[in-house]
Design an enzyme around this catalytic site. Structure first.
Site, PDB file in Angstrom:
ATOM      1  N   LYS A 242       0.838  -1.207   0.000  1.00  0.00           N
ATOM      2  CA  LYS A 242       0.000   0.000   0.000  1.00  0.00           C
ATOM      3  C   LYS A 242       0.871   1.254   0.000  1.00  0.00           C
ATOM      4  O   LYS A 242       1.891   1.326   0.714  1.00  0.00           O
ATOM      5  CB  LYS A 242      -0.904  -0.027   1.231  1.00  0.00           C
ATOM      6  CG  LYS A 242      -1.860   1.145   1.364  1.00  0.00           C
ATOM      7  CD  LYS A 242      -2.727   0.961   2.611  1.00  0.00           C
ATOM      8  CE  LYS A 242      -3.704   2.091   2.824  1.00  0.00           C
ATOM      9  NZ  LYS A 242      -4.559   1.861   4.012  1.00  0.00           N
TER      10      LYS A 242
ATOM     11  N   SER B  36     -10.111   0.628   7.105  1.00  0.00           N
ATOM     12  CA  SER B  36      -9.366   0.749   5.856  1.00  0.00           C
ATOM     13  C   SER B  36      -8.976  -0.566   5.207  1.00  0.00           C
ATOM     14  O   SER B  36      -8.589  -0.582   4.036  1.00  0.00           O
ATOM     15  CB  SER B  36      -8.095   1.571   6.088  1.00  0.00           C
ATOM     16  OG  SER B  36      -8.405   2.845   6.566  1.00  0.00           O
TER      17      SER B  36
ATOM     18  N   SER C 193      -9.152   2.417   2.917  1.00  0.00           N
ATOM     19  CA  SER C 193      -8.177   3.032   2.050  1.00  0.00           C
ATOM     20  C   SER C 193      -7.217   2.039   1.401  1.00  0.00           C
ATOM     21  O   SER C 193      -6.434   2.404   0.527  1.00  0.00           O
ATOM     22  CB  SER C 193      -7.366   4.051   2.857  1.00  0.00           C
ATOM     23  OG  SER C 193      -6.637   3.399   3.895  1.00  0.00           O
TER      24      SER C 193
END
Length: 428
Positions: free
Chosen positions: A65, A158, A134
């Protein structure tokens, strides 16, 4: 994949080439990646082959990520304010991956600083729907079959939410189990590392690899499993199909596995925890991202509002919220001495249509406030074919038991006609 690498039936460069081919084929529709490091990952594969087999993730391609530093690659954080210079060192979690023999393929899309403003990623199950946020790029990359393992993070919802929306397995580690050095965080009280794979079995293998646990197969029956059933009451409007999926899971697990269920009763505490989480997160984010707030014209409206509201919160409200969370944590840990875990919906429902928003994290906020380990287990599909995930919340230090139970749940809920092992590209 792991067994083929161990047995010499394939090698890291071949595994990587296959992964890159899948990226080339699927990325134009999914948009999961910020950067694919073709040359760097090839050099990693070559070095691994030269050194010989070592490490439990030897030769496994991994996505990271884009809130997490990878040496030599920019960390963009989903914002024009970042990503202009390459990171000078790996985050601690990336170092663990390398020590385990993994190949870092590149960086995946995140929402802006891990908050609500979405990136370009689409849900691989249905591109007209959000992949969540996210850790959207990480979940989509795994769901699309580009890589078998991805790193994500969670501060509110997330990782749990995108795993549920994309139909993959997710694990949020207990607070402070893994170092977050080198990770751009939002709230130091809640920021946690997470993993995404296709199945819970693969999650377990990845978690044990990074935790330096010895992987042990547990194929025997689990006796006397006691679960608390939580339906998400009072936090938001849980969809009819998600509620039905939870009820069906309870029936299946009781009938097939002999699991015992008790109803979660303290819904007031859970609602309070969600509010306290929001208070602490806003306050800490305003401090952590104060430099970004100075460039508020380059931030999304929701993120600027979060930082502004957090800056105006009285300090006593922040400390009071932390104190109340600490009291609730002790109450829940006491419950988890009597029960193995809490089973509930991972999100309010299936992934919403549209790409302008990422869905609500509300069902994750209470558990993230408590710093507990959480599994997202792929469940059934909605009437329009979108995944519905369940979350299994346990106690820190009892993760092996959590994985044992999670694997049994996943296997029991797997649709008929899907062979055991058919969707296990990492460990099998």
């Amino acid at each position: 994949m792991v067994s083929d690498l161990r047995a010499g039936r394939t090698k890291p460069s071949r595994v990587l080439a296959d992964a890159l081919e899948r990226v080339r084929a699927k990325e134009p529709a999914v948009h999961a990646w910020v950067r694919v490091d073709v040359d760097g990952s090839a050099a990693q594969a070559e070095a691994l082959e030269t050194a010989g087999r070592q490490g439990p993730l030897w030769g496994i391609p991994v996505a990271v990520k884009d809130l997490i530093d990878v040496k030599g690659l920019p960390t963009g954080c989903g914002s024009p304010l970042r990503g202009h210079e390459p990171a000078t060192a790996d985050a601690d979690c990336v170092r663990l991956l390398r020590e385990a023999g993994a190949i870092i393929v590149g960086k995946t899309v995140t929402t802006e600083f891990g908050y609500f403003a979405p990136g370009p990623t689409r849900n691989p199950v249905n591109p007209a729907h959000t992949p969540g946020g996210s850790s959207s790029g990480s979940a989509a990359a795994v769901a699309a079959g580009m890589v078998p393992l991805a790193l994500g993070t969670q501060t509110a919802g997330s990782l749990t939410r995108p795993a549920s929306y994309c139909g993959v397995a997710g694990f949020v580690a207990a607070k402070d189990q893994f170092s977050t050095a080198g990770v751009t965080g939002l709230s130091h009280s809640f920021d946690s590392l997470g993993l995404i794979t296709r199945t819970v079995r693969d999650l377990r293998y990845a978690w044990e690899s990074l935790s330096r646990f010895e992987t042990v197969e547990h194929d025997g029956p689990l006796d006397s499993v006691e679960l608390l059933l939580w339906d998400g009451s009072g936090l938001g409007e849980v969809s009819t199909e998600m509620s039905a999926a939870l009820i069906a899971a309870e029936s299946t697990l009781s009938r097939q596995l002999g699991f015992h269920f008790s109803e979660w009763s303290d819904h007031g505490m859970v609602r309070d925890l969600a509010e306290q989480h929001a208070t602490v997160m806003a306050s800490e984010a305003s401090a952590a991202r104060a430099e970004e707030l100075a460039h508020h014209h380059e931030l999304s409206v929701p993120f600027a509002e979060l930082l502004t509201s957090g800056r105006s919160l009285p300090h006593h409200e922040y400390t009071a919220a932390l104190e109340l969370i600490a009291v609730s944590r002790q109450r829940v840990l006491a419950l988890l001495e009597r029960f193995d875990a809490v089973l509930g919906p991972a999100a309010l429902g299936a992934a919403p249509a549209g790409l302008e928003a990422t869905g609500s994290p509300i069902l994750s906020r209470p558990w993230q406030a408590l710093g507990l380990p959480v599994l997202t287990i792929p469940g059934p599909s909605s009437s329009d074919g979108l995944p519905l995930g369940l979350q299994l919340i346990g106690a820190p230090g009892r993760e092996p038991r959590l994985f044992d139970i999670g694997q049994r749940i996943e296997e029991s809920l797997r649709p008929k006609g899907v062979k055991k092992g058919a969707t296990l590209p990492l460990y099998h």
